[in-house]
Structures are given as structure tokens and as C-alpha cells.
Scaffold this motif. Structure first.
Motif, PDB file in Angstrom:
ATOM      1  N   GLU A 137     -49.280 -55.026  -8.321  1.00 48.43           N
ATOM      2  CA  GLU A 137     -48.899 -53.659  -7.964  1.00 48.43           C
ATOM      3  C   GLU A 137     -48.509 -53.199  -6.557  1.00 48.43           C
ATOM      4  O   GLU A 137     -47.857 -52.386  -6.332  1.00 48.43           O
ATOM      5  CB  GLU A 137     -49.899 -52.737  -8.750  1.00 48.43           C
ATOM      6  CG  GLU A 137     -49.881 -52.826 -10.414  1.00 48.43           C
ATOM      7  CD  GLU A 137     -48.312 -52.486 -10.776  1.00 48.43           C
ATOM      8  OE1 GLU A 137     -48.086 -51.467 -10.685  1.00 48.43           O
ATOM      9  OE2 GLU A 137     -47.687 -53.232 -11.513  1.00 48.43           O
ATOM     10  N   ILE A 138     -49.602 -53.766  -5.703  1.00 50.32           N
ATOM     11  CA  ILE A 138     -49.380 -53.329  -4.499  1.00 50.32           C
ATOM     12  C   ILE A 138     -48.348 -53.812  -3.669  1.00 50.32           C
ATOM     13  O   ILE A 138     -47.596 -53.317  -2.977  1.00 50.32           O
ATOM     14  CB  ILE A 138     -50.774 -53.754  -3.580  1.00 50.32           C
ATOM     15  CG1 ILE A 138     -51.998 -53.194  -3.932  1.00 50.32           C
ATOM     16  CG2 ILE A 138     -50.724 -53.922  -2.012  1.00 50.32           C
ATOM     17  CD1 ILE A 138     -53.157 -53.761  -3.484  1.00 50.32           C
ATOM     18  N   LYS A 139     -47.766 -55.119  -3.925  1.00 51.63           N
ATOM     19  CA  LYS A 139     -46.718 -55.639  -3.627  1.00 51.63           C
ATOM     20  C   LYS A 139     -45.298 -54.978  -3.928  1.00 51.63           C
ATOM     21  O   LYS A 139     -44.590 -54.712  -3.061  1.00 51.63           O
ATOM     22  CB  LYS A 139     -46.502 -57.382  -3.938  1.00 51.63           C
ATOM     23  CG  LYS A 139     -47.734 -58.401  -3.421  1.00 51.63           C
ATOM     24  CD  LYS A 139     -47.464 -59.502  -3.914  1.00 51.63           C
ATOM     25  CE  LYS A 139     -48.514 -60.551  -3.448  1.00 51.63           C
ATOM     26  NZ  LYS A 139     -48.405 -61.825  -4.470  1.00 51.63           N
ATOM     27  N   ARG A 140     -45.375 -54.469  -5.069  1.00 48.33           N
ATOM     28  CA  ARG A 140     -44.237 -53.493  -5.633  1.00 48.33           C
ATOM     29  C   ARG A 140     -44.053 -52.272  -4.672  1.00 48.33           C
ATOM     30  O   ARG A 140     -43.178 -52.014  -4.237  1.00 48.33           O
ATOM     31  CB  ARG A 140     -44.406 -53.417  -7.056  1.00 48.33           C
ATOM     32  CG  ARG A 140     -43.334 -52.655  -7.847  1.00 48.33           C
ATOM     33  CD  ARG A 140     -43.502 -52.343  -9.014  1.00 48.33           C
ATOM     34  NE  ARG A 140     -44.940 -51.267  -9.312  1.00 48.33           N
ATOM     35  CZ  ARG A 140     -44.781 -50.039  -8.901  1.00 48.33           C
ATOM     36  NH1 ARG A 140     -43.696 -49.438  -8.580  1.00 48.33           N
ATOM     37  NH2 ARG A 140     -46.042 -49.385  -9.166  1.00 48.33           N
ATOM     38  N   ILE A 141     -45.193 -51.576  -4.523  1.00 45.91           N
ATOM     39  CA  ILE A 141     -45.226 -50.301  -4.064  1.00 45.91           C
ATOM     40  C   ILE A 141     -45.039 -50.287  -2.383  1.00 45.91           C
ATOM     41  O   ILE A 141     -44.266 -49.677  -1.805  1.00 45.91           O
ATOM     42  CB  ILE A 141     -46.375 -49.461  -4.187  1.00 45.91           C
ATOM     43  CG1 ILE A 141     -47.625 -50.001  -3.680  1.00 45.91           C
ATOM     44  CG2 ILE A 141     -46.584 -49.049  -5.767  1.00 45.91           C
ATOM     45  CD1 ILE A 141     -48.166 -49.280  -2.506  1.00 45.91           C
ATOM     46  N   LEU A 142     -45.218 -51.253  -1.738  1.00 42.27           N
ATOM     47  CA  LEU A 142     -45.387 -51.793  -0.517  1.00 42.27           C
ATOM     48  C   LEU A 142     -43.765 -51.966   0.137  1.00 42.27           C
ATOM     49  O   LEU A 142     -43.290 -51.324   1.023  1.00 42.27           O
ATOM     50  CB  LEU A 142     -46.070 -52.885   0.136  1.00 42.27           C
ATOM     51  CG  LEU A 142     -47.491 -52.595   0.540  1.00 42.27           C
ATOM     52  CD1 LEU A 142     -47.956 -53.787   0.906  1.00 42.27           C
ATOM     53  CD2 LEU A 142     -47.738 -51.593   1.282  1.00 42.27           C
ATOM     54  N   PHE A 143     -42.897 -52.717  -0.956  1.00 43.75           N
ATOM     55  CA  PHE A 143     -41.611 -52.967  -0.701  1.00 43.75           C
ATOM     56  C   PHE A 143     -40.600 -52.658  -1.388  1.00 43.75           C
ATOM     57  O   PHE A 143     -39.609 -52.943  -1.603  1.00 43.75           O
ATOM     58  CB  PHE A 143     -41.485 -54.520  -0.369  1.00 43.75           C
ATOM     59  CG  PHE A 143     -42.794 -55.290   0.345  1.00 43.75           C
ATOM     60  CD1 PHE A 143     -42.550 -55.201   1.776  1.00 43.75           C
ATOM     61  CD2 PHE A 143     -43.606 -56.028  -0.281  1.00 43.75           C
ATOM     62  CE1 PHE A 143     -43.478 -55.728   2.590  1.00 43.75           C
ATOM     63  CE2 PHE A 143     -44.510 -56.632   0.485  1.00 43.75           C
ATOM     64  CZ  PHE A 143     -44.615 -56.114   2.073  1.00 43.75           C
TER      65      PHE A 143
END
Length: 404
Positions: free
Chosen positions: A135-141
């Protein structure tokens, strides 16, 4: 007072035009609508604007908190305070604010960013669960302009351990593609952030013995501005570049004390001593637990035992730090490093702002420790390096040369 009203008040007080106030963070047209409360602004953009204009963030938060603290769905106050704590590396405040955000009506993205910020500050990136990592990877990029967002870049810089080798290669190539043509036109802090991302990327590849990455990164880093702030970055880059060549020739591995390299084996002391408002004890511990005896011991080793009054651990350090000399501030940071008792100490231009006597005194303290010292500096006392049996290397024509 609304955010727009508070920004306008600060701008007028400092005698700035709207273009001067935004300092390139957002467009003037967008900012104009923010002042009239017709547009929203992210917490990070506020932080950038205030920082570039030397406006105190804490005072600004006090101006707006009456308006926003009673509005559960508006997270601007919490997010601003979290970002401020993040940039101050204030572990205690970050933990408290993250807990508040997780229990609030914040958006999923805000909650994920708060989790990542706490993991960054507390050095627990590797403990983030797999589902949360995705989820973090998704929201960062998720935004196409992520390479322009300084908070995203800073979080990415300190979170590389959650990414696969292929993911890191992809994102690093996007950064190089974006900035390589006009890197010298970016402001200094942005240049240093991008360079730090590249160095961290190289480090992660080193510890994982990955040699398959874009060689442009070396050219990018070696051609950083010629100033003291980038000398350690260049040193690391050239060292890694030479290691890459040798490792390909020999197919060997790098070990430190018989073990694989790890961040927990070293401690880094930068050129500018970082201290925050609080007691000397707070500044030494940084949220970790140590006995008073341990703290007093490292103060003594750093030559501060008789310089900080009768109750040194409870002495308050003020934001301006005017009550401490440059040498005392640097020795406090050295005491903090000695407290961690790591086998390797990395020194990055630590005496650049000090006179010759203070420089020699600080080096004597460090060189006397039973540690491996790796120092990058423009000015070195070669009498001291010879006295303690250090090897000296110089950067010449993008190569490390032994200064025998």
C-alpha cells in the motif's frame, strides 16, 4: 484564522510578494487562490514555503489550530506537526502523532504516510508488514509528478529496503531521467536530496551484491557541485564505483569483521551538528534508553564533562544554540555517536566550520577511540593522521589516490 489568512499575514509581515513567498514551491496563481481560501494546499507545501522564508512552523500552527482542531475531517494541523517532527528526527513526537493520525478520520494515504514516517525516524523499515508495504508503494508513486514531490523523495530515500531490486532500478532511472539535464539548476537542498537518494541506492546494491544498475548514476554523482557539502557523497560514489569494477573482476564479497556490511555497524557524524530544543540528555538519547552513568561517560570522552555546568544532563539547549560554541555543539554530536558504540565512525567535513585548534581537539577525541574512522574532509592535519597511523587518500581525476 484560516491557512490562507495565516499565510497572507506572514507574507505581509515579511514584506514579500506572492511570487517571493511561494519560492518556486507552487505556482503564484495557485498560491493566490490559497490566500483567498479558494484552494487547498498540502501540509508539505506549507512546510516548504515556511521553511524557505524562515517562518517558524510551531508559531504558524498556533495561528491556525483554533480553526482546524475542532474539525475532525481536516488533518492539516496533525500532518504539519508530523512533518515538522519528521524533519527534526523527533522520535517521541512522531510516535505520538502517528498514533493520533491512525485513530483519526485521516485518509488512508495520510495514515500510510504516517506509518512510513514513523518507520523512517525509528529505523524500523524492515518491520513494516508485507501488505502495508504494498500500500505504501502504491501511494508514494501513484501520481505522475512524484519525482517533483520532495516529501515523497525524502521518504523514498530512507525506505529503499522495502523495494525489490527491479523496483529500485525503475524508480532511480525515472529520477535520473528527470534531473540529469538540469541538475545544476535545482536549489542546493534539492540537489543534496537527489544525491542522497542515489548514494542510498548504491549502498543497498552493495549490501545485496547487485551489480546490475544504470552506470549513469556514477556520472551523475561525481559531477555534483564542487563544495564541501558534497565531498563525502563523491567519496562514497568513487569508492563504490571502484568496488564495482573489482568485484566484477574477482567475483568476491565484502566483509566487515567477518560479517556482511550492515547499517548497525556504523554511525555517521555530519558537517552541521544537529541539535533540537530540549535537555542534553534528550539530545544524546534520541528516544532510546541509556543510564545517566553512560551519558556522563560519553560527555567526559568528548571533553565536555567540565563545560556544561553542575547538572549537564538536564541543561536545556535552545533552538538558536547561542549558549554553546561551535566546538561544543560538534562534541555533543560526537558524544551521541560514541554512545551508540558502533565499530565504524563516518565523518563528513565535521571540522569545516571550526578553527584549527577546535578541529585538532575534535580529531584527537575521535582518533583516540578504538574505532575504524573514515573521514572525508578538505583540510586534514597530516601530522595527526601519521601520529595515529591513518591512511590518507585523495580524489584526483575521479579516482582515489593513496597520499603516501
Amino acid at each position: 484564522m484560516t491557512i490562507g489568512e495565516a499565510l497572507k499575514k506572514e507574507r505581509k509581515y515579511h514584506g514579500l510578494t506572492q511570487a517571493e513567498m511561494v519560492a518556486g514551491v507552487i505556482t503564484t496563481a495557485h498560491y493566490s487562490k490559497i490566500e483567498r481560501d479558494k484552494h487547498d494546499i498540502s501540509a508539505y507545501d506549507i512546510f516548504e514555503i515556511l521553511t524557505k522564508n524562515n517562518i517558524n512552523l510551531v508559531d504558524f500552527i498556533k495561528e491556525i489550530e483554533d480553526t482546524y482542531q475542532s474539525t475532525p475531517e481536516n488533518q492539516i494541523n496533525l500532518n504539519l506537526r508530523l512533518i515538522h517532527a519528521f524533519y527534526q528526527s523527533d522520535q517521541k513526537s512522531v510516535r505520538i502523532l502517528n498514533k493520533e493520525i491512525q485513530e483519526s478520520a485521516a485518509t488512508k494515504e495520510e495514515k500510510l504516510r504516517a506509518i512510513l514516517i514513523e518507520a523512517n525516524v525509528t529505523h524500523t523499515i524492515d518491520q513494516i508488514p508485507g501488505k502495508v508495504r504494498k500500500e505504501i508503494k502504491r501511494i508514494l508513486f501513484e501520481n505522475d509528478d512524484w519525482v517533483d514531490d520532495k516529501l515523497t523523495l525524502r521518504l523514498f530515500c530512507n525506505s529503499m529496503l522495502i523495494f525489490s531490486h527491479n523496483e529500485l532500478n525503475f524508480y532511480i532511472n525515472e529520477i535520473i531521467d528527470k534531473y540529469s539535464a538540469h541538475f545544476d539548476q535545482e536549489d542546493f537542498h534539492h540537489q543534496k536530496l537527489i544525491a542522497s537518494i542515489c548514494v542510498n541506492f548504491l549502498y543497498v546494491n552493495c549490501i545485496n551484491n547487485n551489480l546490475d544498475f544504470d552506470s549513469r548514476i556514477f556520472h551523475y554523482l561525481i559531477n555534483c557541485p564542487r563544495c564541501q557539502n558534497f565531498s563525502f557523497i563523491k567519496f562514497c560514489t568513487i569508492t563504490i564505483k571502484q568496488w564495482r569494477v573489482k568485484i566484477r573482476q574477482t567475483h568476491g564479497t565484502i566483509k566487515i569483521g567477518g560479517e556482511d556490511p550492515s547499517p548497525v555497524q556504523s554511525v555517521y557524524i555530519p558537517q552541521t551538528p544537529w541539535l533540537f530544543q530540549g535537555t542534553i540528555k534528550d539530545n544524546l538519547c534520541l528516544g532510546e534508553s541509556f543510564t545517566d552513568q553512560q551519558l556522563l561517560q560519553v560527555l567526559s570522552e568528548a571533553g565536555l564533562a567540565d563545560e556544561l555546568g553542575k547538572d549537564p544532563l538536564n541543561r536545556i539547549i535552545h533552538p538558536e544554540q547561542e549558549d554553546l560554541s561551535g566546538g561544543q555543539r560538534q562534541r555533543l554530536v560526537i558524544a551521541r555517536a560514541l554512545l551508540r558504540d558502533r565499530p565504524i565512525i563516518l565523518l563528513d567535513e565535521i571540522t569545516a566550520a571550526l578553527d584549527e585548534k577546535n578541529s585538532d581537539d575534535i580529531r584527537e577525541i575521535l582518533y583516540n577511540t578504538p574505532k575504524t574512522i573514515i573521514e572525508s574532509a578538505h583540510h586534514i592535519n597530516f601530522d595527526l593522521t601519521k601520529k595515529y597511523g591513518f591512511e590518507s587518500w585523495m580524489i584526483e581525476d575521479h579516482h582515489l589516490v593513496n597520499n603516501k
